[in-house]
Enzyme design. Structure first.
Site, PDB file in Angstrom:
ATOM      1  N   ASN A  13       0.849  -1.199   0.000  1.00  8.94           N
ATOM      2  CA  ASN A  13       0.000   0.000   0.000  1.00  8.94           C
ATOM      3  C   ASN A  13       0.882   1.245   0.000  1.00  8.94           C
ATOM      4  OD1 ASN A  13      -1.519   2.267   1.034  1.00  8.94           O
ATOM      5  ND2 ASN A  13      -3.128   0.826   1.603  1.00  8.94           N
ATOM      6  N   ASP A  72      -2.027  -4.764  11.196  1.00  7.71           N
ATOM      7  CA  ASP A  72      -3.344  -5.293  10.865  1.00  7.71           C
ATOM      8  C   ASP A  72      -4.343  -4.387  11.563  1.00  7.71           C
ATOM      9  OD1 ASP A  72      -4.691  -7.302   9.326  1.00  7.71           O
ATOM     10  OD2 ASP A  72      -5.528  -8.022  11.207  1.00  7.71           O
ATOM     11  N   TYR A 159     -13.450   2.602   5.794  1.00  9.69           N
ATOM     12  CA  TYR A 159     -14.712   3.057   6.373  1.00  9.69           C
ATOM     13  C   TYR A 159     -14.698   4.545   6.715  1.00  9.69           C
ATOM     14  CZ  TYR A 159     -15.660  -1.926   6.745  1.00  9.69           C
ATOM     15  OH  TYR A 159     -15.876  -3.248   6.438  1.00  9.69           O
TER      16      TYR A 159
END
Length: 203
Positions: A13, A72, A159
């Site tokens: 990422n 994580d 989110y």
């Protein structure tokens, strides 16, 4: 003790790589994404954030021979009994998009009043000197908020458009990046990791 100059990040990422490199820049540490070494993804078979972070860090260290950092993270919603948790990225299915996951969450929370929509982002970060490190360093950060009834804002990912930040009276997707990178769950966990690495004199 050997000073560490390079650490592989168990992620490809680019946003995470930039974020961590900014934080570690003053320490003379270069953070390299595992994609630079063609490290394949590893199955995240853990049932907790820390288990999955250890799996990813060990795999990256094994494949590259470098010290490794892995994180994580996910979101816990109290009205959903702490779901989706470790399954946050695949809440709506294995190949779900952020929009799919947000839509599923909003659907499951339909009719739930604002006072019962409390939620938090969680982030666990693991550092391993090598694949056999018996005492990995583990740090944690959380970010309290609540789930909105509809998405707001164009920034962030995951989110963020439906995660309301009470301290700033906006969604995480409406926060300027420089602000988010100082108060988010990942920022808290990363700063704690930096302090731990200094304490252990790895940097």
């Amino acid at each position: 003790m050997t000073t560490i100059t390079k650490i592989v990040l168990a992620s490809g990422n680019p946003g995470k790589v930039r974020e961590i490199n900014r934080l570690f820049a003053d320490c003379g540490i270069e953070i390299l994404p595992q994609s630079e070494f063609d490290v394949p993804d590893v199955a995240e078979t853990g049932t907790t954030f820390v288990e999955n972070a250890i799996i990813k860090a060990r795999h990256a260290a094994e494949c590259t021979g470098l010290p490794a950092i892995a994180d994580d993270s996910g979101i816990e919603v109290d009205a959903l009994h702490a779901r989706p948790g470790v399954w946050s990225a695949r809440y709506a299915g294995e190949n779900a998009t952020d929009q799919d996951n947000n839509a599923k969450m909003l659907s499951e929370l339909e009719g739930v009043p604002e006072s019962e929509r409390s939620a938090r982002y969680q982030c666990l970060i693991v550092f391993m000197r090598d694949q056999n490190d018996p005492v990995p360093i583990i740090t944690q950060g959380s970010w309290e908020g609540r789930i909105l009834e509809a998405p707001r804002g164009q920034g962030g990912f995951g989110y963020d458009p439906i995660f309301y930040v009470p301290t700033h009276e906006c969604s995480a997707a409406e926060l300027p990046l420089e602000v988010k990178n100082t108060i988010s769950h990942r920022a808290v966990a990363l700063n704690a990791m930096l302090e731990e690495l200094k304490k252990h004199r790895y940097i």
